[in-house]
Write a protein that holds these residues in place. Structure first.
Motif, PDB file in Angstrom:
ATOM      1  N   SER A   1       0.273 -66.105 -12.293  1.00  0.00           N
ATOM      2  CA  SER A   1      -0.117 -66.707 -13.574  1.00  0.00           C
ATOM      3  C   SER A   1       1.095 -67.034 -14.434  1.00  0.00           C
ATOM      4  CB  SER A   1      -1.044 -65.753 -14.337  1.00  0.00           C
ATOM      5  OG  SER A   1      -0.405 -64.504 -14.557  1.00  0.00           O
ATOM      6  N   ALA A   2       2.269 -67.081 -13.821  1.00  0.00           N
ATOM      7  CA  ALA A   2       3.509 -67.311 -14.552  1.00  0.00           C
ATOM      8  C   ALA A   2       3.504 -68.661 -15.266  1.00  0.00           C
ATOM      9  CB  ALA A   2       4.700 -67.246 -13.602  1.00  0.00           C
ATOM     10  N   ARG A   3       4.042 -68.677 -16.487  1.00  0.00           N
ATOM     11  CA  ARG A   3       4.295 -69.913 -17.202  1.00  0.00           C
ATOM     12  C   ARG A   3       5.704 -70.375 -16.831  1.00  0.00           C
ATOM     13  NH1 ARG A   3       2.134 -71.170 -22.869  1.00  0.00           N
ATOM     14  NH2 ARG A   3       1.197 -72.803 -21.577  1.00  0.00           N
ATOM     15  N   VAL A   4       5.843 -71.636 -16.493  1.00  0.00           N
ATOM     16  CA  VAL A   4       7.123 -72.167 -16.018  1.00  0.00           C
ATOM     17  C   VAL A   4       7.621 -73.235 -16.979  1.00  0.00           C
ATOM     18  CG1 VAL A   4       8.339 -73.295 -14.117  1.00  0.00           C
ATOM     19  CG2 VAL A   4       6.395 -71.765 -13.637  1.00  0.00           C
ATOM     20  N   VAL A   5       8.859 -73.064 -17.459  1.00  0.00           N
ATOM     21  CA  VAL A   5       9.523 -74.099 -18.255  1.00  0.00           C
ATOM     22  C   VAL A   5      10.675 -74.643 -17.434  1.00  0.00           C
ATOM     23  CG1 VAL A   5      10.955 -74.573 -20.278  1.00  0.00           C
ATOM     24  CG2 VAL A   5       8.864 -73.223 -20.520  1.00  0.00           C
ATOM     25  N   ILE A   6      10.666 -75.948 -17.205  1.00  0.00           N
ATOM     26  CA  ILE A   6      11.709 -76.633 -16.449  1.00  0.00           C
ATOM     27  C   ILE A   6      12.569 -77.417 -17.427  1.00  0.00           C
ATOM     28  CG2 ILE A   6      12.192 -78.384 -14.690  1.00  0.00           C
ATOM     29  CD1 ILE A   6       9.416 -77.712 -13.500  1.00  0.00           C
ATOM     30  N   ALA A   7      13.887 -77.206 -17.357  1.00  0.00           N
ATOM     31  CA  ALA A   7      14.806 -77.900 -18.255  1.00  0.00           C
ATOM     32  C   ALA A   7      15.096 -79.298 -17.736  1.00  0.00           C
ATOM     33  CB  ALA A   7      16.100 -77.110 -18.399  1.00  0.00           C
ATOM     34  N   GLY A   8      14.690 -80.314 -18.484  1.00  0.00           N
ATOM     35  CA  GLY A   8      14.989 -81.697 -18.143  1.00  0.00           C
ATOM     36  C   GLY A   8      16.340 -82.105 -18.708  1.00  0.00           C
ATOM     37  N   SER A   9      16.558 -83.406 -18.841  1.00  0.00           N
ATOM     38  CA  SER A   9      17.860 -83.908 -19.296  1.00  0.00           C
ATOM     39  C   SER A   9      17.690 -85.189 -20.090  1.00  0.00           C
ATOM     40  CB  SER A   9      18.759 -84.177 -18.083  1.00  0.00           C
ATOM     41  OG  SER A   9      19.930 -84.875 -18.461  1.00  0.00           O
ATOM     42  N   VAL A  10      18.578 -85.381 -21.076  1.00  0.00           N
ATOM     43  CA  VAL A  10      18.581 -86.625 -21.838  1.00  0.00           C
ATOM     44  C   VAL A  10      19.005 -87.800 -20.961  1.00  0.00           C
ATOM     45  CG1 VAL A  10      18.974 -85.571 -24.083  1.00  0.00           C
ATOM     46  CG2 VAL A  10      20.927 -86.147 -22.650  1.00  0.00           C
ATOM     47  N   LEU A  11      19.624 -87.506 -19.817  1.00  0.00           N
ATOM     48  CA  LEU A  11      20.122 -88.571 -18.941  1.00  0.00           C
ATOM     49  C   LEU A  11      19.111 -89.011 -17.895  1.00  0.00           C
ATOM     50  CD1 LEU A  11      23.792 -87.362 -18.294  1.00  0.00           C
ATOM     51  CD2 LEU A  11      22.963 -89.007 -19.984  1.00  0.00           C
ATOM     52  N   GLN A  12      17.953 -88.367 -17.832  1.00  0.00           N
ATOM     53  CA  GLN A  12      16.976 -88.786 -16.831  1.00  0.00           C
ATOM     54  C   GLN A  12      16.294 -90.078 -17.254  1.00  0.00           C
ATOM     55  OE1 GLN A  12      14.576 -85.073 -17.578  1.00  0.00           O
ATOM     56  NE2 GLN A  12      12.859 -86.449 -17.138  1.00  0.00           N
ATOM     57  N   ASP A  13      15.780 -90.792 -16.249  1.00  0.00           N
ATOM     58  CA  ASP A  13      15.094 -92.055 -16.495  1.00  0.00           C
ATOM     59  C   ASP A  13      13.582 -91.840 -16.526  1.00  0.00           C
ATOM     60  OD1 ASP A  13      17.463 -93.742 -16.431  1.00  0.00           O
ATOM     61  OD2 ASP A  13      17.537 -93.343 -14.287  1.00  0.00           O
ATOM     62  N   GLU A  14      12.872 -92.853 -16.976  1.00  0.00           N
ATOM     63  CA  GLU A  14      11.420 -92.821 -16.878  1.00  0.00           C
ATOM     64  C   GLU A  14      11.021 -92.988 -15.417  1.00  0.00           C
ATOM     65  OE1 GLU A  14       9.356 -92.126 -19.338  1.00  0.00           O
ATOM     66  OE2 GLU A  14      11.075 -91.934 -20.689  1.00  0.00           O
ATOM     67  N   LEU A  15       9.884 -92.414 -15.046  1.00  0.00           N
ATOM     68  CA  LEU A  15       9.433 -92.500 -13.658  1.00  0.00           C
ATOM     69  C   LEU A  15       9.244 -93.944 -13.212  1.00  0.00           C
ATOM     70  CD1 LEU A  15       8.543 -91.037 -11.102  1.00  0.00           C
ATOM     71  CD2 LEU A  15       6.226 -90.935 -12.050  1.00  0.00           C
ATOM     72  N   SER A  16       8.847 -94.821 -14.140  1.00  0.00           N
ATOM     73  CA  SER A  16       8.614 -96.224 -13.800  1.00  0.00           C
ATOM     74  C   SER A  16       9.873 -96.934 -13.333  1.00  0.00           C
ATOM     75  CB  SER A  16       8.031 -96.963 -15.010  1.00  0.00           C
ATOM     76  OG  SER A  16       8.922 -96.880 -16.113  1.00  0.00           O
ATOM     77  N   SER A  17      11.058 -96.400 -13.716  1.00  0.00           N
ATOM     78  CA  SER A  17      12.314 -97.027 -13.312  1.00  0.00           C
ATOM     79  C   SER A  17      13.077 -96.173 -12.305  1.00  0.00           C
ATOM     80  CB  SER A  17      13.198 -97.279 -14.545  1.00  0.00           C
ATOM     81  OG  SER A  17      13.487 -96.068 -15.220  1.00  0.00           O
ATOM     82  N   ALA A  18      12.392 -95.218 -11.672  1.00  0.00           N
ATOM     83  CA  ALA A  18      13.056 -94.286 -10.758  1.00  0.00           C
ATOM     84  C   ALA A  18      13.659 -94.986  -9.545  1.00  0.00           C
ATOM     85  CB  ALA A  18      12.079 -93.208 -10.295  1.00  0.00           C
ATOM     86  N   ALA A  19      13.077 -96.124  -9.145  1.00  0.00           N
ATOM     87  CA  ALA A  19      13.610 -96.840  -7.987  1.00  0.00           C
ATOM     88  C   ALA A  19      14.914 -97.572  -8.321  1.00  0.00           C
ATOM     89  CB  ALA A  19      12.576 -97.839  -7.452  1.00  0.00           C
ATOM     90  N   SER A  20      15.219 -97.705  -9.602  1.00  0.00           N
ATOM     91  CA  SER A  20      16.477 -98.318 -10.032  1.00  0.00           C
ATOM     92  C   SER A  20      17.156 -97.382 -11.024  1.00  0.00           C
ATOM     93  CB  SER A  20      16.216 -99.683 -10.678  1.00  0.00           C
ATOM     94  OG  SER A  20      15.576-100.553  -9.775  1.00  0.00           O
ATOM     95  N   PRO A  21      17.547 -96.188 -10.579  1.00  0.00           N
ATOM     96  CA  PRO A  21      18.080 -95.179 -11.492  1.00  0.00           C
ATOM     97  C   PRO A  21      19.460 -95.525 -12.019  1.00  0.00           C
ATOM     98  CG  PRO A  21      18.319 -94.440  -9.231  1.00  0.00           C
ATOM     99  CD  PRO A  21      17.531 -95.714  -9.179  1.00  0.00           C
ATOM    100  N   THR A  22      19.819 -94.892 -13.122  1.00  0.00           N
ATOM    101  CA  THR A  22      21.133 -95.086 -13.709  1.00  0.00           C
ATOM    102  C   THR A  22      22.219 -94.549 -12.787  1.00  0.00           C
ATOM    103  OG1 THR A  22      20.113 -94.794 -15.883  1.00  0.00           O
ATOM    104  CG2 THR A  22      22.517 -94.700 -15.779  1.00  0.00           C
ATOM    105  N   HIS A  23      21.953 -93.409 -12.171  1.00  0.00           N
ATOM    106  CA  HIS A  23      22.861 -92.779 -11.217  1.00  0.00           C
ATOM    107  C   HIS A  23      22.052 -91.752 -10.430  1.00  0.00           C
ATOM    108  CE1 HIS A  23      22.774 -90.132 -14.690  1.00  0.00           C
ATOM    109  NE2 HIS A  23      23.549 -90.962 -15.369  1.00  0.00           N
ATOM    110  N   PRO A  24      22.588 -91.212  -9.351  1.00  0.00           N
ATOM    111  CA  PRO A  24      21.821 -90.235  -8.565  1.00  0.00           C
ATOM    112  C   PRO A  24      21.363 -89.027  -9.371  1.00  0.00           C
ATOM    113  CG  PRO A  24      23.695 -91.011  -7.299  1.00  0.00           C
ATOM    114  CD  PRO A  24      23.863 -91.572  -8.682  1.00  0.00           C
ATOM    115  N   TYR A  25      22.192 -88.592 -10.319  1.00  0.00           N
ATOM    116  CA  TYR A  25      21.799 -87.434 -11.134  1.00  0.00           C
ATOM    117  C   TYR A  25      20.527 -87.724 -11.914  1.00  0.00           C
ATOM    118  CZ  TYR A  25      21.728 -84.116 -14.986  1.00  0.00           C
ATOM    119  OH  TYR A  25      21.325 -83.186 -15.903  1.00  0.00           O
ATOM    120  N   SER A  26      20.461 -88.897 -12.551  1.00  0.00           N
ATOM    121  CA  SER A  26      19.269 -89.231 -13.330  1.00  0.00           C
ATOM    122  C   SER A  26      18.032 -89.263 -12.444  1.00  0.00           C
ATOM    123  CB  SER A  26      19.450 -90.564 -14.063  1.00  0.00           C
ATOM    124  OG  SER A  26      19.529 -91.642 -13.151  1.00  0.00           O
ATOM    125  N   LEU A  27      18.193 -89.745 -11.217  1.00  0.00           N
ATOM    126  CA  LEU A  27      17.064 -89.768 -10.281  1.00  0.00           C
ATOM    127  C   LEU A  27      16.586 -88.350  -9.988  1.00  0.00           C
ATOM    128  CD1 LEU A  27      15.168 -91.119  -8.235  1.00  0.00           C
ATOM    129  CD2 LEU A  27      17.030 -90.966  -6.559  1.00  0.00           C
TER     130      LEU A  27
END
Length: 297
Positions: free
Chosen positions: A110-136
């Motif tokens: 029943s654990a609650r999970v918080v995943i740390a995202g990033s300001v550098l990530q892209d929207e999922l709609s543009s994942a096929a054309s990412p800014t860089h591999p890290y953002s993907l």
């Protein structure tokens, strides 16, 4: 009975602050590290050296610890490294997340999970054309987490902080500035060179950020993403001016250019503020603490 929290990336900049914060709050802490050391010794702290890309090892850890909360901070956060070894970045960011949430599902935790995202990530709609591999990798990391909530009702939330500052080992721009200014001061020179003093960013103190993570565990809604920001955009020139005040070092600022830079739409923190969280440290206080910390280096 004390709550139990598992923190990945526990030896990192935010991780060390998180470990100490939750210990101080009376939590039992399972600190997960890899190829590093965590020089802390408290009865409520359990340190695990583990490769999160090892599915079997992650499953065993989760089975033994049975945490109430999981704060997933671990991963590869270097854009240059993601260009050199994209698959390694994928394993560190995406596979590790999948192994954690799948362990929660498979074990019926029943654990609650918080995943740390990033300001550098892209929207999922543009994942096929990412800014860089890290953002993907960060885009897919948060997508996997939310997908496991939607598919299997795993209690997952995404936390997306802005630029993190504060005392401690960090590769952030404010810590780098403080180190360079101390070197300049020792050299007897007084002109600081910066690429573009007009670049603006939002900065959040790491200690306020960790408090925000606890707020999410207690008050957050599963399946939601929360942006965590100070709400104030400041230029790098202003950061340097603040350092001039807190350090009493009278240096001049030489900017190679001050052309206005295209800025992403400001992040909005209304959702987490509605849960009762507010940042408590001023930018000047944070920078003063950074300055004091770099005196030890």
């Amino acid at each position: 009975m004390s709550k139990r929290i598992l923190i990945t990336g526990a030896s990192g900049f935010t991780g060390r602050h998180a470990v100490q914060y939750f210990l101080d709050k009376g939590y039992i802490v399972d600190a997960v590290i890899r190829n590093t050391k965590l020089n802390m010794n408290q009865e409520a702290l359990h340190i695990h050296s583990l490769d999160l890309s090892d599915k079997t090892a992650v499953h065993k850890l989760m089975e033994d610890a049975k945490p109430d909360y999981v704060l997933h901070l671990a991963g590869e956060n270097s854009v240059p490294a993601s260009w050199k070894t994209p698959f390694k970045s994928w394993q560190a960011n995406v596979d590790s997340t999948l192994h954690l949430v799948e362990s929660v599902r498979a074990l019926g935790l029943s654990a609650r999970v918080v995943i740390a995202g990033s300001v550098l990530q892209d929207e999922l709609s543009s994942a096929a054309s990412p800014t860089h591999p890290y953002s993907l990798t960060k885009t897919m990391q948060t997508t996997v987490g939310l997908a496991w909530h939607n598919l299997f009702q795993v209690d997952v939330m995404i936390a997306k902080p802005s630029n993190i500052i504060g005392p401690g080992v960090s590769n952030g721009v404010c810590t780098l500035f403080a180190k360079q200014l101390r070197q300049l001061q020792v050299s007897g020179k007084s002109q600081f060179q910066v690429g573009n003093a007009a670049v603006t960013r939002d900065f959040i103190d790491v200690r306020d950020l960790v408090n925000a993570y606890e707020t999410l565990f207690i008050e957050g809604t599963a399946g939601e993403a929360y942006e965590i920001t100070s709400g104030r955009w400041v230029s790098l020139g202003e950061i340097l001016s603040q350092f001039r005040r807190v350090s009493s070092f009278d240096f001049s600022i030489q900017s190679e250019t001050e052309e206005a830079m295209e800025m992403k739409l400001p992040m909005k923190s209304e959702k987490i503020r509605a849960l009762g969280w507010e940042p408590t440290r001023s930018l000047e206080t944070s920078l003063a603490d950074v300055w004091d910390y770099t005196a030890q280096l």
